[in-house]
Design a protein around this motif. Sequence first.
Motif, PDB file in Angstrom:
ATOM      1  N   ASP A 189     -32.581 -14.143  -6.180  1.00 15.80           N
ATOM      2  CA  ASP A 189     -33.238 -12.920  -6.663  1.00 15.80           C
ATOM      3  C   ASP A 189     -33.934 -12.207  -5.507  1.00 15.80           C
ATOM      4  N   ARG A 193     -32.481  -8.410  -3.251  1.00 13.43           N
ATOM      5  CA  ARG A 193     -33.204  -7.137  -3.201  1.00 13.43           C
ATOM      6  C   ARG A 193     -32.853  -6.316  -1.972  1.00 13.43           C
ATOM      7  N   SER A 197     -25.363  -4.556  -4.787  1.00 10.95           N
ATOM      8  CA  SER A 197     -24.775  -5.223  -5.950  1.00 10.95           C
ATOM      9  C   SER A 197     -23.323  -4.813  -6.185  1.00 10.95           C
ATOM     10  N   ALA A 249     -26.548 -10.326  -4.001  1.00 12.16           N
ATOM     11  CA  ALA A 249     -26.713  -9.214  -4.941  1.00 12.16           C
ATOM     12  C   ALA A 249     -25.481  -9.039  -5.819  1.00 12.16           C
ATOM     13  N   GLN A 252     -25.314 -11.999  -8.298  1.00 15.61           N
ATOM     14  CA  GLN A 252     -26.344 -11.830  -9.324  1.00 15.61           C
ATOM     15  C   GLN A 252     -25.942 -10.752 -10.318  1.00 15.61           C
ATOM     16  N   GLU A 253     -25.361  -9.671  -9.837  1.00 17.57           N
ATOM     17  CA  GLU A 253     -24.938  -8.584 -10.722  1.00 17.57           C
ATOM     18  C   GLU A 253     -23.861  -9.050 -11.688  1.00 17.57           C
ATOM     19  N   CYS A 256     -25.570 -11.265 -14.394  1.00 15.07           N
ATOM     20  CA  CYS A 256     -26.414 -10.484 -15.305  1.00 15.07           C
ATOM     21  C   CYS A 256     -25.589  -9.544 -16.171  1.00 15.07           C
ATOM     22  N   ASP A 257     -24.531  -8.988 -15.604  1.00 12.84           N
ATOM     23  CA  ASP A 257     -23.654  -8.098 -16.356  1.00 12.84           C
ATOM     24  C   ASP A 257     -23.060  -8.821 -17.558  1.00 12.84           C
ATOM     25  N   ASN A 284     -35.390 -13.732 -13.832  1.00 13.64           N
ATOM     26  CA  ASN A 284     -34.663 -12.925 -12.848  1.00 13.64           C
ATOM     27  C   ASN A 284     -34.948 -11.438 -13.039  1.00 13.64           C
ATOM     28  N   SER A 285     -35.339 -10.774 -11.974  1.00 14.77           N
ATOM     29  CA  SER A 285     -35.761  -9.368 -12.082  1.00 14.77           C
ATOM     30  C   SER A 285     -34.616  -8.448 -12.476  1.00 14.77           C
ATOM     31  N   ARG A 286     -33.424  -8.698 -11.978  1.00 14.51           N
ATOM     32  CA  ARG A 286     -32.279  -7.832 -12.301  1.00 14.51           C
ATOM     33  C   ARG A 286     -31.871  -7.991 -13.758  1.00 14.51           C
ATOM     34  N   LEU A 290     -31.718  -4.813 -16.309  1.00 13.66           N
ATOM     35  CA  LEU A 290     -30.406  -4.461 -16.865  1.00 13.66           C
ATOM     36  C   LEU A 290     -30.420  -4.571 -18.388  1.00 13.66           C
TER      37      LEU A 290
END
Length: 349
Positions: A189, A193, A197, A249, A252-253, A256-257, A284-286, A290
């Motif tokens: 995470d 940043r 992504s 990134a 992580q994307e 999260c997606d 997780n911030s993302r 999202l």
Amino acid sequence: MTADAPLVLGIETSCDETGVGIVRGHTLLADAVASSVDEHARFGGVVPEVASRAHLEAMVPTIERACATAGIRPYDVDAIAVTSGPGLAGALLVGVAAAKALAFALGKPIYGVNHLAAHVAVDQLEHGPLPEPAIAMLVSGGHSSLLRITDVTTGVEPMGATIDDAAGEAFDKVARLLGLGFPGGPVIDREARSGSSVAIDFPRGLTARHDLERHRFDFSFSGLKTAVARWVEARERSGEPVPVADVAASFQEAVCDVLVRKALDAASSEGIEDIVIGGGVAANSRLRVLAEDRAASLGIRVRVPRPGLCTDNGAMVAALGSEMVARGRTPSALDLPADSSQPITSVLV
């Protein structure tokens, strides 16, 4: 907070955190945690025997610290709640044995509760009573689950789960691959940043049309983990530097997606307007951004506890125990077992 709301002490030892929480109703009075994560870091993952020994050493001091923080004495509590499963067998046994000893010595009822349901119940400590029905998405090192919640103490229906690597497990493995350390969630995470992504188009597991026919609400992150490893290996073979921030990134994307896409699909299919996200990866911030952005466009509300309540802790167990007491659920027997594979449909044993 009302004086007649149940005062409950909760014990959590399913993995590597010794957690003791004290709540009165929906009000958090103490959340004491002793983590053994540093002892596992050199192994790149949790070692069950090390975790069990750490729980034994930390249990009494953590209970004492929680009581001191809450300004209570142990015999002030109305009930003891403990994670009975799922989790590491040896680690669970330490918590269950401690809870039994407390309940017997104090003459208080004991509630052996499900770790996953507790991750849902903890949101009440921050946002008040849970909306029911709701969709709960739990994402951690051991679990990626979608649940339909009609009553957090009895009505928890599984809709989907991980079929291989859970989201948190994939974070740990990719972090190790990139040399970022353990646990993987926070370091990826943080690294992401400063990355892009969209730099690398990593696969989204179980989102193809043929997958959705059989695994509409299930998760798979093993293929994504392998895709990241192959991409990094190809760069290294060609002698090119690995853009760690971009890999972090983009990985992580992809995670999260998929998580957000499936959670929103589950809510829409059930006509439910509330999603609760819990578990360590919920920090997780993302994922948080999202989920809130996409849900808002569909008129769906998202509730996520603050990061400190997402990871394993005693507060979540106390929160579920408090709800058991408030709703008049029958306490567990004093010989309740620790069940490393306790199903989510068994909220109370």
